[in-house]
Write an enzyme that holds these catalytic residues in place. Structure first.
Site, PDB file in Angstrom:
ATOM      1  N   GLU A 213       0.855  -1.195   0.000  1.00  0.00           N
ATOM      2  CA  GLU A 213       0.000   0.000   0.000  1.00  0.00           C
ATOM      3  C   GLU A 213       0.886   1.240   0.000  1.00  0.00           C
ATOM      4  OE1 GLU A 213      -3.475   0.777   2.884  1.00  0.00           O
ATOM      5  OE2 GLU A 213      -2.025   2.314   3.453  1.00  0.00           O
TER       6      GLU A 213
ATOM      7  N   HIS B  39      -8.228   2.698  -3.694  1.00  0.00           N
ATOM      8  CA  HIS B  39      -9.158   2.781  -2.565  1.00  0.00           C
ATOM      9  C   HIS B  39     -10.203   3.843  -2.918  1.00  0.00           C
ATOM     10  CE1 HIS B  39      -6.035   1.275   0.653  1.00  0.00           C
ATOM     11  NE2 HIS B  39      -5.780   0.759  -0.539  1.00  0.00           N
TER      12      HIS B  39
ATOM     13  N   ARG C 186     -16.230   2.404   3.369  1.00  0.00           N
ATOM     14  CA  ARG C 186     -17.133   3.454   3.849  1.00  0.00           C
ATOM     15  C   ARG C 186     -16.344   4.716   4.143  1.00  0.00           C
ATOM     16  NH1 ARG C 186     -19.279   3.499   9.844  1.00  0.00           N
ATOM     17  NH2 ARG C 186     -17.145   4.288  10.003  1.00  0.00           N
ATOM     18  N   GLY C 187     -15.182   4.561   4.786  1.00  0.00           N
ATOM     19  CA  GLY C 187     -14.401   5.715   5.234  1.00  0.00           C
ATOM     20  C   GLY C 187     -14.749   6.037   6.671  1.00  0.00           C
TER      21      GLY C 187
ATOM     22  N   ALA D 251     -20.133   0.140   3.570  1.00  0.00           N
ATOM     23  CA  ALA D 251     -19.339  -0.244   2.396  1.00  0.00           C
ATOM     24  C   ALA D 251     -20.070  -1.242   1.493  1.00  0.00           C
ATOM     25  CB  ALA D 251     -18.002  -0.812   2.850  1.00  0.00           C
TER      26      ALA D 251
ATOM     27  N   TYR E  48     -11.384  -6.444   9.746  1.00  0.00           N
ATOM     28  CA  TYR E  48     -10.758  -6.023  11.011  1.00  0.00           C
ATOM     29  C   TYR E  48     -10.551  -7.223  11.938  1.00  0.00           C
ATOM     30  CZ  TYR E  48     -12.129  -1.689   8.929  1.00  0.00           C
ATOM     31  OH  TYR E  48     -12.262  -0.654   8.028  1.00  0.00           O
TER      32      TYR E  48
ATOM     33  N   LYS F 147     -20.912  -7.594   3.033  1.00  0.00           N
ATOM     34  CA  LYS F 147     -20.044  -6.956   2.026  1.00  0.00           C
ATOM     35  C   LYS F 147     -19.615  -7.982   0.970  1.00  0.00           C
ATOM     36  CE  LYS F 147     -16.496  -4.839   4.033  1.00  0.00           C
ATOM     37  NZ  LYS F 147     -15.878  -3.742   4.780  1.00  0.00           N
TER      38      LYS F 147
ATOM     39  N   GLN G 137       4.650   7.381  14.872  1.00  0.00           N
ATOM     40  CA  GLN G 137       3.770   6.495  14.108  1.00  0.00           C
ATOM     41  C   GLN G 137       2.974   5.585  15.055  1.00  0.00           C
ATOM     42  OE1 GLN G 137       6.121   3.625  12.140  1.00  0.00           O
ATOM     43  NE2 GLN G 137       4.410   2.648  11.106  1.00  0.00           N
TER      44      GLN G 137
END
Ligand code: FAD
Length: 288
Positions: free
Chosen positions: A17, A78, A108-109, A124, A144, A164, A211
């Site tokens: 990513e 994305h 969905r965000g 989503a 998740y 989904k 981070q």
């Protein structure tokens, strides 16, 4: 190339990513790093989408196009919907089609109070259905291992995840985690619920203290004692912390390959040296 074809060819897919530059940075800041990131030859590269979409969607799409055309590596764009109307998603899909991007991670965000919430897409799965009706796209979704922070329980989250997949998501990419057992346990629940699509494990190498603090507040991943000990031991030495963080990620990835997971998705954080060190360490595993 569609991501489903890659999963048909590989035992364990290894993907990356990257994210587009912030509005304050030049677009060249990522292009100068892409040469080295692409040289690691990941099976595909996904590009994140800024919360709120808007102009950021063009940057994401342009990066995806460059990854495909310049490096000949499949890309996955994305796309979030929480702040978007159906019309604006339609417009982005037209750009995606024009740029010949075949793979979309439908999200969905996060709900950000400062940004106006739209109601065309509540979750989503509705975006997955919408995209599927509009073109021949490979659509993926997020999952998740420790449950989404808003979910009542991991069970209700997995049941929502099934919606989904039933809507057409053909592949799932997981949130980052630091304890592989969490991922294996989640994977088992997903399979028991009838989810059969490939599930990629999201791995984020921890390379600096800021981070870690940002991550823990935003994604809620739990930190196993071994990991906390490592942070405590090396937090005052940036170089040692980076080395230890990379070694920790490699250790997780070796175990995931050993267990025969469908794929590993590396959050590169646009850091070519981190991507290179990890890719080199697992290069021979990828061909087994
Ligand atoms: P959903 O699948 O809609 O789930 C959100 C919540 O709603 C969960 O609690 C779920 O259990 C519940 N739910 C789902 N469907 C239903 C339903 N039908 N009925 C009732 N409840 C339901 N964010 C960005 O802004 N840009 C990015 O590029 C980005 N990339 C990401 C990549 C990965 C691999 C991951 C894991 C996350 C990414 N995110 C990104 C963050 C993501 O947008 C947030 O985690 C967001 O809060 C949830 O998105 P989702 O697509 O998982 O939502």
């Amino acid at each position: 190339m569609k991501i489903s074809e890659i999963f048909n060819e590989k035992k364990t897919v290894f993907s990356f990513e990257v994210f587009p530059p912030k509005k304050t940075s030049s677009i060249d800041s990522i292009y100068s790093k892409l040469d080295d990131i692409a040289a690691c030859k990941p099976d595909f590269i996904s590009v994140t989408y800024g919360a709120g979409g808007g102009g950021a969607s063009v940057l994401t799409a342009e990066l995806c196009r460059t990854i495909q055309e310049k490096y000949n590596i499949p890309s996955m764009m994305h796309l979030t919907c929480v702040n978007s109307s159906k019309e604006s998603v339609e417009d982005v899909l037209k750009v995606i089609q024009e740029y010949k991007i075949e793979n979309i991670l439908a999200l969905r965000g996060d709900i950000v109070p400062e940004l106006p919430r739209q109601t065309d897409f509540m979750h989503a799965n509705e975006l997955v259905t919408y995209i599927k009706a509009r073109g021949d796209f490979h659509v993926s979704g997020a999952c998740y291992p420790e449950g989404h922070p808003e979910a009542e329980s991991i069970v209700s989250d997995v049941l929502n995840l099934k919606k989904k997949v039933d809507a057409g998501a053909q592949h799932l990419v997981s949130q980052l985690f630091f304890e592989n057992e969490m991922f294996y346990s989640f994977q088992e629940k997903a399979r028991l619920s009838g989810i059969t699509v490939p599930i990629e494990a999201g791995i984020m190498p921890v390379v600096n203290k800021a981070q870690i603090e940002r991550m823990v507040t935003t994604c809620g991943a739990s930190l196993p004692p071994k990991f906390v000990k490592m942070l405590t031991r090396f937090e005052h030495s940036p170089e040692a912390l980076k080395d230890a963080g990379i070694a920790y990620a490699i250790d997780q990835i070796v175990d995931l390959f050993t267990q025969g997971v469908d794929g590993v998705h590396l959050y590169t954080m646009n850091q070519p040296d981190v991507a290179r060190r990890i890719s080199e360490a697992v290069a021979s595993l990828r061909s087994c």
